[in-house]
Design a protein around this motif. Structure first.
Motif, PDB file in Angstrom:
ATOM      1  N   GLU A 171      -1.539  19.249 -38.407  1.00 40.46           N
ATOM      2  CA  GLU A 171      -2.714  19.738 -38.711  1.00 40.46           C
ATOM      3  C   GLU A 171      -3.394  20.895 -37.749  1.00 40.46           C
ATOM      4  O   GLU A 171      -3.870  21.801 -38.466  1.00 40.46           O
ATOM      5  N   LYS A 172      -2.649  21.185 -36.543  1.00 42.77           N
ATOM      6  CA  LYS A 172      -3.115  22.265 -35.865  1.00 42.77           C
ATOM      7  C   LYS A 172      -2.413  23.407 -36.330  1.00 42.77           C
ATOM      8  O   LYS A 172      -3.147  24.572 -36.481  1.00 42.77           O
ATOM      9  N   ARG A 173      -1.233  23.260 -36.716  1.00 43.95           N
ATOM     10  CA  ARG A 173      -0.481  24.612 -37.169  1.00 43.95           C
ATOM     11  C   ARG A 173       0.620  23.964 -38.391  1.00 43.95           C
ATOM     12  O   ARG A 173       1.657  23.615 -38.300  1.00 43.95           O
ATOM     13  N   GLU A 215      -0.234  19.014 -26.972  1.00 42.52           N
ATOM     14  CA  GLU A 215       0.734  20.057 -27.089  1.00 42.52           C
ATOM     15  C   GLU A 215       1.280  20.785 -25.637  1.00 42.52           C
ATOM     16  O   GLU A 215       1.625  21.742 -25.538  1.00 42.52           O
ATOM     17  N   ILE A 237      -1.139  15.307 -35.645  1.00 42.39           N
ATOM     18  CA  ILE A 237      -2.016  16.197 -35.077  1.00 42.39           C
ATOM     19  C   ILE A 237      -1.147  17.572 -34.945  1.00 42.39           C
ATOM     20  O   ILE A 237      -1.853  18.722 -34.856  1.00 42.39           O
TER      21      ILE A 237
END
Length: 353
Positions: A124-126, A92, A121
């Motif tokens: 899935e994180k946000r 990120e 990714i």
């Protein structure tokens, strides 16, 4: 290229100097890339890998990076640049907007897997981030280049977040691709249709959400879309007179003979007919039905309109439909040709409310 590039500013200045020399703006760098020697490309590639984060956050640097990837196919730095971009994306350290153009330059399965991993990714994180324009752009460009069978994780997220996504103006084209590519995927489309049926009013009353229903009618097999059509027919009057949703009835009328007959059989209900005759969008639905109806259906509509005219309290609408009844007792071979047939026909024969 003489000295080693030590910073992203030096790299961008180097680009700008070549662009200026060739009479180009800093963003018009594609012609400049064609003039580079192999050694120069390698030097720029190394500099990009070393300063990718800073370069990609700069408009000129982002343009350079993706132009290089689109032109250079076999140079050693290509895979290194893509690896670095994907690595920064996973951490990120790059915004989704910096990554959005990357899927367009996929050349092989390995690059495809790397980009899909980054996208997964990020989502899935946000999970709520899928509503953001930059991430939607990345999803959209990924759908353009990657087969739908490899996008299982993305399909699942879209199906679960369908209601808010349908109202997002930045998601419209992505949802069309999503439904078009998964039209024959019974499980995914089944989930989508279940959501639409459960929230039908939210979908047809919202101008953007309505498009999801239209995509289902346009791309999905009749068997899959039948449940949505049934729900629409149950609410045919409410939908037909609403400015945001009346087009759904027109779409159903054009879907196939069975659905057209089912819609017309509901429109000729006396109570519904009275409402349709005195509303602007109801008028449009009736005119479209008359335009595409077969001979028997046309006569049925004609007789029901003729009977209902007597109960219209609105003088303006009553006069307009009486004018229609006098002119078209028999369905013409073709209604008057205009740029927009239905609207032009209504205007020509004083039927536009």
């Amino acid at each position: 290229m003489g000295k080693k590039i030590e910073s992203h500013e030096e790299l961008l200045n180097y680009i700008a100097s070549f662009a200026k020399k060739d009479g180009l703006s800093p963003r018009s760098i594609r012609p400049f890339i064609f003039t580079l020697t192999s050694d120069q490309l390698t030097s720029i590639g190394r500099a990009l890998i070393n300063h990718a984060k800073e370069v990609l956050r700069h408009d000129e640097g982002e343009t350079l990076t993706y132009d290089l990837l689109s032109i250079v196919y076999e140079n050693d730095f290509r895979s290194g640049v893509i690896d670095k971009i994907c690595e920064l994306g996973e951490q990120e350290d790059l915004t989704a907007s910096c990554l959005a153009s990357l899927p367009r330059y996929i050349l092989n399965d390995d690059e495809e897997r790397k980009i899909l991993r980054v996208l997964k990714i990020l989502l899935e994180k946000r999970i709520d981030a899928i509503q953001e324009p930059s991430l939607l752009k990345l999803c959209n460009s990924t759908m353009d280049r990657v087969d739908a069978t490899k996008l299982g994780f993305l399909n699942e997220i879209i199906a679960r977040r369908l209601v808010p996504l349908a109202q997002n103006p930045y998601a419209t084209h992505m949802l069309e691709k999503f439904i078009m590519k998964n039209a024959h995927n019974e499980r995914i489309i089944g989930e989508v249709i279940e959501v639409v049926q459960s929230n039908l009013q939210d979908f047809y009353l919202h101008a953007r959400s309505r498009e999801v229903i239209r995509y289902i009618l346009k791309y999905c097999p009749q068997k899959a879309s039948q449940g949505v059509v049934t729900k629409i027919l149950e609410n045919v009057l409410e939908i037909a007179v609403d400015r945001n949703s009346y087009l759904l009835i027109k779409d159903c009328l054009s879907l196939n003979d069975d659905v057209r007959s089912a819609v017309i059989s509901r429109l000729i209900n006396p109570e519904k007919m009275n409402v349709l005759l005195i509303t602007k969008y109801g008028n449009r639905v009736l005119l479209h039905a008359l335009t595409i109806a077969n001979y028997t259906e046309y006569l049925t509509l004609y007789e029901n309109i003729k009977s209902a005219i007597k109960t219209i309290n609105h003088d303006k609408f009553r006069a307009k439909w009486q004018n229609f009844i006098m002119r078209f007792k028999e369905k013409p071979i073709a209604f008057p040709k205009t740029r927009k047939p239905t609207r032009g026909f209504m205007k020509s024969y004083s039927l536009n409310a």
